[in-house]
Motif scaffolding. Sequence first.
Motif, short mmCIF file in Angstrom:
data_model
loop_
_atom_site.label_atom_id
_atom_site.label_comp_id
_atom_site.label_asym_id
_atom_site.label_seq_id
_atom_site.Cartn_x
_atom_site.Cartn_y
_atom_site.Cartn_z
N LEU A 64 0.90 -1.34 -0.07
CA LEU A 64 -0.04 -0.05 -0.10
C LEU A 64 0.93 1.15 0.12
O LEU A 64 2.05 1.26 0.60
CB LEU A 64 -1.01 0.13 1.22
CG LEU A 64 -1.95 -0.82 1.40
CD1 LEU A 64 -2.80 -1.13 2.75
CD2 LEU A 64 -3.02 -0.63 0.18
N SER A 65 0.30 2.39 -0.64
CA SER A 65 0.91 3.50 -0.56
C SER A 65 1.40 4.23 0.94
O SER A 65 0.64 3.97 1.87
CB SER A 65 0.10 4.68 -1.22
OG SER A 65 0.71 5.95 -1.36
N ARG A 66 2.37 4.87 0.98
CA ARG A 66 2.54 5.49 2.21
C ARG A 66 2.04 6.62 2.42
O ARG A 66 2.03 7.53 3.50
CB ARG A 66 4.11 5.63 2.19
CG ARG A 66 5.02 4.37 2.27
CD ARG A 66 5.53 4.06 3.47
NE ARG A 66 6.24 2.86 3.55
CZ ARG A 66 6.23 1.87 4.18
NH1 ARG A 66 5.60 2.16 5.51
NH2 ARG A 66 6.62 0.57 4.15
N GLU A 67 1.56 7.32 1.40
CA GLU A 67 0.79 8.86 1.52
C GLU A 67 -0.45 8.52 0.30
O GLU A 67 -0.25 7.99 -0.56
CB GLU A 67 1.56 9.56 1.38
CG GLU A 67 2.72 9.79 1.93
CD GLU A 67 3.94 10.95 1.55
OE1 GLU A 67 3.83 11.55 0.59
OE2 GLU A 67 4.56 11.52 2.39
N LEU A 68 -1.48 9.25 0.75
CA LEU A 68 -2.78 9.20 0.14
C LEU A 68 -3.13 10.84 0.08
O LEU A 68 -2.99 11.50 1.11
CB LEU A 68 -3.81 8.36 0.72
CG LEU A 68 -3.82 7.04 0.60
CD1 LEU A 68 -5.21 6.50 1.33
CD2 LEU A 68 -3.78 6.49 -1.04
N GLU A 69 -3.58 11.30 -1.19
CA GLU A 69 -4.24 12.68 -1.31
C GLU A 69 -5.61 12.24 -1.74
O GLU A 69 -5.59 11.66 -2.99
CB GLU A 69 -3.41 13.45 -2.02
CG GLU A 69 -2.08 14.02 -1.53
CD GLU A 69 -1.06 14.41 -2.42
OE1 GLU A 69 -1.69 15.52 -2.95
OE2 GLU A 69 0.04 14.11 -2.58
N PHE A 70 -6.86 12.77 -1.51
CA PHE A 70 -7.88 12.66 -1.89
C PHE A 70 -9.02 13.60 -1.55
O PHE A 70 -8.70 14.13 -0.52
CB PHE A 70 -8.62 11.25 -1.60
CG PHE A 70 -8.96 10.85 -0.15
CD1 PHE A 70 -9.83 11.13 0.41
CD2 PHE A 70 -7.91 10.21 0.27
CE1 PHE A 70 -9.82 10.77 1.59
CE2 PHE A 70 -7.76 9.79 1.80
CZ PHE A 70 -8.87 9.91 2.22
N LYS A 71 -10.08 13.95 -2.42
CA LYS A 71 -10.97 14.57 -1.98
C LYS A 71 -12.31 13.92 -1.53
O LYS A 71 -12.51 12.76 -2.07
CB LYS A 71 -11.45 15.47 -3.35
CG LYS A 71 -10.29 16.55 -3.74
CD LYS A 71 -10.94 17.40 -4.80
CE LYS A 71 -9.82 18.41 -5.16
NZ LYS A 71 -9.39 19.29 -4.25
N LEU A 72 -12.94 14.40 -0.60
CA LEU A 72 -14.08 13.72 0.25
C LEU A 72 -15.03 14.83 0.68
O LEU A 72 -14.50 15.74 1.46
CB LEU A 72 -13.55 12.95 1.32
CG LEU A 72 -14.49 11.78 1.84
CD1 LEU A 72 -14.80 10.89 0.68
CD2 LEU A 72 -13.55 10.90 2.93
N ASP A 73 -16.27 14.90 0.42
CA ASP A 73 -17.27 16.05 1.07
C ASP A 73 -16.79 17.09 1.08
O ASP A 73 -16.79 17.89 1.97
CB ASP A 73 -17.69 15.39 2.36
CG ASP A 73 -18.73 14.29 2.42
OD1 ASP A 73 -19.34 14.23 1.58
OD2 ASP A 73 -18.41 13.38 3.31
N GLY A 74 -16.14 17.58 -0.16
CA GLY A 74 -15.63 19.20 -0.36
C GLY A 74 -14.42 19.42 0.37
O GLY A 74 -13.73 20.63 0.43
N HIS A 75 -13.69 18.42 0.84
CA HIS A 75 -12.42 18.82 1.77
C HIS A 75 -11.30 17.93 0.85
O HIS A 75 -11.58 16.97 0.23
CB HIS A 75 -12.46 18.25 3.02
CG HIS A 75 -13.45 19.18 3.69
ND1 HIS A 75 -13.18 20.25 4.45
CD2 HIS A 75 -14.67 18.98 3.89
CE1 HIS A 75 -14.15 21.01 4.85
NE2 HIS A 75 -15.08 20.09 4.69
N THR A 76 -10.04 18.48 1.05
CA THR A 76 -8.95 17.63 0.38
C THR A 76 -8.11 17.03 1.56
O THR A 76 -7.69 17.82 2.43
CB THR A 76 -8.07 18.66 -0.46
OG1 THR A 76 -8.88 19.10 -1.53
CG2 THR A 76 -6.74 18.00 -1.20
#
Length: 160
Positions: A64-76
């Motif tokens: 698995l990745s050591r870092e994630l960036e994603f958008k969820l419910d209007g937030h990053t």
Amino acid sequence: MRKYLIVSDTHGRDDNFYDVLDIEEPLNGIIHCGDFEGSEGKYALAANCPVYFVAGNNDFFSNLSRELEFKLDGHTFFVTHGHNYMVSMDLEYIRSEGISRGADIICFGHTHKPVAKIIGGVYVFNPGSLSYPRQEGRRPSYIVLSVDDNHEIEYEIKYL
């Protein structure tokens, strides 16, 4: 209102994770900030919602990745275990990294001590540890994050 569970540092001791699921479900998502030590498959199967995992410093065999960036419910979101950002010393480095990635919510673990605060307009969350808590009182901890239809946030550190 959408409800998210933020956990970290379960270290293969799964009972408390399942207890928290029983307490907090239904959930719209789970964020695990690493050090699950091989339990990620079991957690994903037990959850009735999407699960966002990052590998921690003790997840030696994880792809698995050591870092994630994603958008969820209007937030990053910027999610990482935290050990590469000196979180045991200070929160400024991880906050700066999150800001550089456009995040307004940063989730991390590693210290086994819960933190939930707003620093310079950015939410910084560490749920502590469900298995090996290190804060005073040493109670297993996690965070519940709620987001309403206007993208307003409520959050709470909870203890088993």
